[in-house]
Scaffold this motif. Structure first.
Motif, mmCIF file in Angstrom:
data_model
loop_
_atom_site.group_PDB
_atom_site.id
_atom_site.type_symbol
_atom_site.label_atom_id
_atom_site.label_comp_id
_atom_site.label_asym_id
_atom_site.label_seq_id
_atom_site.Cartn_x
_atom_site.Cartn_y
_atom_site.Cartn_z
ATOM 1 N N GLU A 266 -25.108 -9.022 34.463
ATOM 2 C CA GLU A 266 -24.958 -8.432 35.687
ATOM 3 C C GLU A 266 -26.135 -8.164 36.619
ATOM 4 O O GLU A 266 -26.294 -8.384 37.665
ATOM 5 C CB GLU A 266 -24.228 -7.105 35.962
ATOM 6 C CG GLU A 266 -22.586 -7.161 35.371
ATOM 7 C CD GLU A 266 -22.377 -7.380 33.879
ATOM 8 O OE1 GLU A 266 -23.250 -7.500 33.040
ATOM 9 O OE2 GLU A 266 -21.118 -7.374 33.488
ATOM 10 N N PHE A 267 -27.179 -7.630 35.668
ATOM 11 C CA PHE A 267 -28.532 -7.418 36.441
ATOM 12 C C PHE A 267 -29.053 -8.694 36.741
ATOM 13 O O PHE A 267 -29.884 -8.947 37.766
ATOM 14 C CB PHE A 267 -29.336 -6.690 35.403
ATOM 15 C CG PHE A 267 -29.134 -5.413 35.410
ATOM 16 C CD1 PHE A 267 -29.739 -4.498 36.721
ATOM 17 C CD2 PHE A 267 -28.624 -4.693 34.533
ATOM 18 C CE1 PHE A 267 -29.657 -3.062 36.599
ATOM 19 C CE2 PHE A 267 -28.024 -3.241 34.703
ATOM 20 C CZ PHE A 267 -28.906 -2.522 35.557
ATOM 21 N N TRP A 268 -29.106 -9.977 35.889
ATOM 22 C CA TRP A 268 -29.318 -11.190 36.389
ATOM 23 C C TRP A 268 -28.965 -11.633 37.674
ATOM 24 O O TRP A 268 -29.645 -12.132 38.598
ATOM 25 C CB TRP A 268 -29.217 -12.042 35.118
ATOM 26 C CG TRP A 268 -30.191 -12.035 34.098
ATOM 27 C CD1 TRP A 268 -29.925 -11.736 33.015
ATOM 28 C CD2 TRP A 268 -31.571 -12.375 34.232
ATOM 29 N NE1 TRP A 268 -31.035 -12.090 31.963
ATOM 30 C CE2 TRP A 268 -32.036 -12.178 32.960
ATOM 31 C CE3 TRP A 268 -32.470 -12.674 35.083
ATOM 32 C CZ2 TRP A 268 -33.474 -12.402 32.563
ATOM 33 C CZ3 TRP A 268 -33.725 -12.937 34.987
ATOM 34 C CH2 TRP A 268 -34.386 -12.611 33.558
ATOM 35 N N ARG A 269 -27.674 -11.731 37.840
ATOM 36 C CA ARG A 269 -27.062 -12.108 39.079
ATOM 37 C C ARG A 269 -27.570 -11.055 40.286
ATOM 38 O O ARG A 269 -27.686 -11.837 41.206
ATOM 39 C CB ARG A 269 -25.427 -11.775 38.947
ATOM 40 C CG ARG A 269 -24.799 -13.014 38.153
ATOM 41 C CD ARG A 269 -23.414 -12.948 38.295
ATOM 42 N NE ARG A 269 -22.528 -11.702 37.898
ATOM 43 C CZ ARG A 269 -22.018 -11.433 36.806
ATOM 44 N NH1 ARG A 269 -22.270 -12.450 35.910
ATOM 45 N NH2 ARG A 269 -21.408 -10.390 36.438
ATOM 46 N N ALA A 270 -27.675 -9.778 40.212
ATOM 47 C CA ALA A 270 -27.978 -9.082 41.292
ATOM 48 C C ALA A 270 -29.415 -9.435 41.603
ATOM 49 O O ALA A 270 -29.867 -9.157 42.881
ATOM 50 C CB ALA A 270 -27.895 -7.412 40.820
ATOM 51 N N PHE A 271 -30.282 -9.363 40.469
ATOM 52 C CA PHE A 271 -31.536 -9.832 40.544
ATOM 53 C C PHE A 271 -31.923 -11.160 41.446
ATOM 54 O O PHE A 271 -32.733 -11.386 42.289
ATOM 55 C CB PHE A 271 -32.544 -9.863 39.167
ATOM 56 C CG PHE A 271 -33.958 -9.898 39.262
ATOM 57 C CD1 PHE A 271 -34.583 -9.347 40.281
ATOM 58 C CD2 PHE A 271 -34.449 -10.982 38.550
ATOM 59 C CE1 PHE A 271 -35.939 -9.357 40.397
ATOM 60 C CE2 PHE A 271 -35.897 -10.732 38.479
ATOM 61 C CZ PHE A 271 -36.700 -9.908 39.379
ATOM 62 N N ARG A 272 -31.066 -12.228 41.044
ATOM 63 C CA ARG A 272 -31.063 -13.368 41.804
ATOM 64 C C ARG A 272 -30.515 -13.147 43.357
ATOM 65 O O ARG A 272 -31.238 -13.845 44.173
ATOM 66 C CB ARG A 272 -30.254 -14.401 41.045
ATOM 67 C CG ARG A 272 -30.782 -15.306 39.916
ATOM 68 C CD ARG A 272 -30.099 -16.561 39.617
ATOM 69 N NE ARG A 272 -29.235 -16.739 38.621
ATOM 70 C CZ ARG A 272 -29.067 -15.822 37.352
ATOM 71 N NH1 ARG A 272 -29.389 -14.656 37.186
ATOM 72 N NH2 ARG A 272 -27.996 -16.326 36.517
ATOM 73 N N ASP A 273 -29.644 -12.316 43.359
ATOM 74 C CA ASP A 273 -29.077 -12.111 44.695
ATOM 75 C C ASP A 273 -30.286 -11.555 45.729
ATOM 76 O O ASP A 273 -30.530 -12.007 46.807
ATOM 77 C CB ASP A 273 -27.933 -11.324 44.918
ATOM 78 C CG ASP A 273 -26.518 -12.199 44.236
ATOM 79 O OD1 ASP A 273 -26.578 -13.456 44.115
ATOM 80 O OD2 ASP A 273 -25.786 -11.474 43.889
ATOM 81 N N ILE A 274 -31.022 -10.704 45.126
ATOM 82 C CA ILE A 274 -31.994 -10.074 45.807
ATOM 83 C C ILE A 274 -33.211 -10.946 46.266
ATOM 84 O O ILE A 274 -33.579 -10.997 47.409
ATOM 85 C CB ILE A 274 -32.593 -8.513 45.224
ATOM 86 C CG1 ILE A 274 -31.691 -7.708 44.874
ATOM 87 C CG2 ILE A 274 -33.952 -8.247 45.932
ATOM 88 C CD1 ILE A 274 -31.799 -6.707 43.921
ATOM 89 N N ALA A 275 -33.466 -11.852 45.166
ATOM 90 C CA ALA A 275 -34.445 -12.653 45.519
ATOM 91 C C ALA A 275 -34.003 -13.728 46.707
ATOM 92 O O ALA A 275 -35.006 -14.062 47.457
ATOM 93 C CB ALA A 275 -34.905 -13.472 44.206
ATOM 94 N N GLN A 276 -33.079 -14.122 46.641
ATOM 95 C CA GLN A 276 -32.363 -14.931 47.769
ATOM 96 C C GLN A 276 -32.357 -14.326 48.772
ATOM 97 O O GLN A 276 -32.754 -14.784 49.773
ATOM 98 C CB GLN A 276 -31.238 -15.706 47.245
ATOM 99 C CG GLN A 276 -30.511 -16.565 48.299
ATOM 100 C CD GLN A 276 -29.238 -17.107 47.708
ATOM 101 O OE1 GLN A 276 -28.670 -16.685 46.958
ATOM 102 N NE2 GLN A 276 -28.711 -17.980 48.256
ATOM 103 N N GLU A 277 -31.870 -13.073 48.962
ATOM 104 C CA GLU A 277 -32.008 -12.472 50.283
ATOM 105 C C GLU A 277 -33.358 -12.002 50.928
ATOM 106 O O GLU A 277 -33.578 -12.256 52.108
ATOM 107 C CB GLU A 277 -31.396 -11.018 49.971
ATOM 108 C CG GLU A 277 -31.096 -10.238 51.078
ATOM 109 C CD GLU A 277 -30.282 -9.074 51.058
ATOM 110 O OE1 GLU A 277 -30.422 -7.947 51.756
ATOM 111 O OE2 GLU A 277 -29.375 -8.909 50.184
ATOM 112 N N GLN A 278 -34.387 -11.844 49.991
ATOM 113 C CA GLN A 278 -35.780 -11.837 50.373
ATOM 114 C C GLN A 278 -36.328 -13.031 50.710
ATOM 115 O O GLN A 278 -37.497 -13.321 51.155
ATOM 116 C CB GLN A 278 -36.672 -11.010 49.377
ATOM 117 C CG GLN A 278 -36.118 -9.603 49.211
ATOM 118 C CD GLN A 278 -37.224 -8.732 48.471
ATOM 119 O OE1 GLN A 278 -37.787 -9.418 47.673
ATOM 120 N NE2 GLN A 278 -36.685 -7.411 48.209
ATOM 121 N N GLY A 279 -35.711 -14.401 50.313
ATOM 122 C CA GLY A 279 -36.243 -15.771 50.467
ATOM 123 C C GLY A 279 -37.403 -16.151 49.588
ATOM 124 O O GLY A 279 -38.300 -16.658 50.016
#
Length: 73
Positions: free
Chosen positions: A24-37
């Motif tokens: 769950e943390f990996w998925r959220a971490f990837r989502d944040i990175a993507q949102e930040q570009g």
């Protein structure tokens, strides 16, 4: 939901390191990175530089993710 950490490799400053986080943390971490570009390795390197040397990288990432969702600016 599985509470078991999943070990994945990241590259920080040209060096490979392993970090264990729950999926769950990996998925959220990837989502944040993507949102930040940013690539996930860049975001991890930023967290690594900013963390207290006595705090593990996995813990620093978990706190970063938690704070991101607590304080969505």
């Amino acid at each position: 939901m599985s509470g078991r950490p999943v070990k994945r490799s990241l590259t920080l400053k040209g060096h490979r390191t392993s970090v264990s986080l729950e999926d769950e943390f990996w998925r959220a971490f990837r989502d944040i990175a993507q949102e930040q570009g940013k690539p996930i390795n860049v975001l991890a390197a930023e967290i690594d530089v900013a963390r207290d040397p006595e705090t593990g990288l996995a813990s620093a990432i978990r706190v970063f993710v938690l704070n991101w969702f607590r304080n969505p600016d």
